[in-house]
Design a protein around this motif. Structure first.
Motif, short mmCIF file in Angstrom:
data_model
loop_
_atom_site.label_atom_id
_atom_site.label_comp_id
_atom_site.label_asym_id
_atom_site.label_seq_id
_atom_site.Cartn_x
_atom_site.Cartn_y
_atom_site.Cartn_z
N VAL A 119 0.83 -1.20 0.00
CA VAL A 119 0.00 0.00 0.00
C VAL A 119 0.87 1.26 0.00
O VAL A 119 0.93 1.98 0.98
N PRO A 120 1.53 1.54 -1.13
CA PRO A 120 2.37 2.74 -1.20
C PRO A 120 1.57 4.03 -1.34
O PRO A 120 2.11 5.11 -1.22
N GLY A 121 0.29 3.93 -1.62
CA GLY A 121 -0.54 5.12 -1.80
C GLY A 121 -1.15 5.17 -3.18
O GLY A 121 -0.99 4.26 -3.98
N ILE A 122 -1.84 6.25 -3.45
CA ILE A 122 -2.56 6.40 -4.72
C ILE A 122 -1.59 6.54 -5.88
O ILE A 122 -0.60 7.26 -5.79
N ASN A 123 -1.89 5.84 -6.96
CA ASN A 123 -1.06 5.84 -8.17
C ASN A 123 -2.01 5.68 -9.35
O ASN A 123 -2.92 4.86 -9.29
N PRO A 124 -1.81 6.41 -10.44
CA PRO A 124 -2.74 6.29 -11.58
C PRO A 124 -2.70 4.94 -12.27
O PRO A 124 -3.60 4.62 -13.05
N LEU A 125 -1.70 4.10 -11.99
CA LEU A 125 -1.60 2.81 -12.66
C LEU A 125 -2.46 1.73 -12.01
O LEU A 125 -2.77 0.73 -12.64
N TYR A 126 -2.82 1.90 -10.76
CA TYR A 126 -3.68 0.93 -10.08
C TYR A 126 -4.74 1.67 -9.29
O TYR A 126 -4.62 2.86 -9.04
N SER A 127 -5.79 0.96 -8.90
CA SER A 127 -6.87 1.59 -8.16
C SER A 127 -6.56 1.56 -6.66
O SER A 127 -5.66 0.87 -6.22
N GLY A 128 -7.33 2.29 -5.90
CA GLY A 128 -7.15 2.27 -4.45
C GLY A 128 -5.79 2.77 -4.03
O GLY A 128 -5.20 3.64 -4.65
N LYS A 129 -5.27 2.15 -2.96
CA LYS A 129 -3.99 2.58 -2.41
C LYS A 129 -2.90 1.54 -2.58
O LYS A 129 -1.81 1.69 -2.04
N GLY A 130 -3.20 0.44 -3.27
CA GLY A 130 -2.17 -0.58 -3.41
C GLY A 130 -2.66 -1.81 -4.14
O GLY A 130 -3.58 -1.74 -4.96
N SER A 168 -17.14 7.53 -6.19
CA SER A 168 -15.81 6.93 -6.17
C SER A 168 -14.85 7.84 -6.91
O SER A 168 -15.21 8.46 -7.90
N PRO A 169 -13.59 7.93 -6.44
CA PRO A 169 -12.61 8.73 -7.18
C PRO A 169 -12.26 8.10 -8.52
O PRO A 169 -11.70 8.75 -9.38
N ILE A 170 -12.62 6.83 -8.71
CA ILE A 170 -12.34 6.15 -9.97
C ILE A 170 -13.66 6.02 -10.72
O ILE A 170 -14.62 5.47 -10.22
N ARG A 171 -13.69 6.54 -11.92
CA ARG A 171 -14.88 6.43 -12.75
C ARG A 171 -14.89 5.08 -13.42
O ARG A 171 -13.85 4.63 -13.91
N PRO A 172 -16.03 4.41 -13.48
CA PRO A 172 -16.08 3.14 -14.17
C PRO A 172 -15.86 3.33 -15.67
O PRO A 172 -16.19 4.38 -16.23
N ALA A 173 -15.28 2.33 -16.27
CA ALA A 173 -15.06 2.37 -17.72
C ALA A 173 -16.41 2.32 -18.43
O ALA A 173 -17.36 1.72 -17.95
N ALA A 174 -16.48 2.97 -19.56
CA ALA A 174 -17.73 2.97 -20.33
C ALA A 174 -17.94 1.60 -20.95
O ALA A 174 -17.07 1.07 -21.58
N ARG A 175 -19.09 1.01 -20.74
CA ARG A 175 -19.49 -0.30 -21.31
C ARG A 175 -20.96 -0.39 -21.27
O ARG A 175 -21.61 0.03 -20.42
#
Length: 187
Positions: free
Chosen positions: A43-54, A180-187
Motif C-alpha cells: 500500500v504505497p498510496g494512490i497511483n494512476p496505474l492501479y486503483s485504491g492505495k495498493g 468513487s474517485p475512480i470512474r467506471p469504464a464505459a461499457r
C-alpha cells in the motif's frame, strides 16, 4: 386480432421479468480480510496505474501453494458469477493466479500480457450463494500483482480499465451513493 393483441401485451409484461439484471461486484485486492505470507499487501498510496492505495503482491521466488489472501463478499442474488482479476505479471515471471470461491477452484490468467495491468479470467463461472461468500487468492506462480477482483452474473460482460469499488472485501457492500474517485469504464 384480439388474441394477437393479448399475446403481445402478455409478452410485453413478461419479457422484462425474464431478463436477469446484470450484477457487478468489484473489490480491491488489498482489502483482503487476511493476508498470509509470502503474499504481501502493498500500500504505497494512490497511483494512476492501479486503483485504491495498493495491491497484493506474490513476490518473485515465492513457493507455489504458500500464502493466501481471503475476502468475504456479500452477494444479494445467488447464482453463477464470472470472476476476473486485474493483474500485472512481471517480465519472465508467472502469468496466472489460483482463486478459490466457496471451495470452487479457478485458475485465472495464463495469457501473454506481461508488464501491464490487465483483466484476466477463465470464463468458467463460480456458484455464489446469497449472503457471505469466501474468496481466497492462493499463490500459484510468483511475480504476479493483483489490483482488483470483479464478479458479474453476465457471461458476456468483461471489465475494462479501473472499476468502481462496490464491496470492501470484508463482507460489507459500500454505499453506492458515495462517488468513487475512480470512474467506471464505459461499457
Amino acid at each position: 386480432m384480439k388474441t394477437f393483441q393479448i399475446a403481445v401485451a402478455i409478452l410485453c409484461v413478461l419479457a422484462p421479468m425474464t431478463q436477469a439484471k446484470t450484477i457487478k461486484i468489484c473489490f480491491e485486492a488489498e482489502s483482503a480480510a487476511t493476508v498470509k505470507p509470502p503474499l504481501l499487501k502493498v500500500v504505497p498510496g494512490i497511483n494512476p496505474l492501479y486503483s485504491g492505495k495498493g495491491y497484493i503482491d506474490i513476490p518473485m521466488a515465492a513457493p507455489a501453494g504458500a500464502g493466501s489472501a481471503t475476502y468475504k463478499i456479500n452477494v444479494v442474488v445467488a447464482g453463477n458469477y464470472y470472476l476476473f482479476a486485474r493483474t500485472l505479471y512481471a517480465p519472465t515471471a508467472g502469468n496466472s493466479i489460483l482463486v478459490w470461491a466457496n471451495g470452487q477452484k479457478r485458475i485465472l490468467g495464463e495469457d501473454g500480457t506481461y508488464g501491464a495491468w490487465h483483466w484476466t479470467s477463465n470464463k468458467t463461472p463460480v456458484r455464489l450463494k446469497k449472503g457471505t461468500n469466501i474468496i481466497a487468492l492462493v499463490n500459484r506462480e510468483s511475480g504476479v500483482r493483483i489490483d482488483q477482483f470483479f464478479l458479474t452474473n453476465n457471461s458476456r460482460y468483461e471489465p475494462v480499465g479501473l472499476r468502481r469499488i462496490t464491496h470492501d472485501g470484508t463482507g460489507k457492500p459500500l454505499n453506492h451513493n458515495i462517488k468513487s474517485p475512480i470512474r467506471p469504464a464505459a461499457r
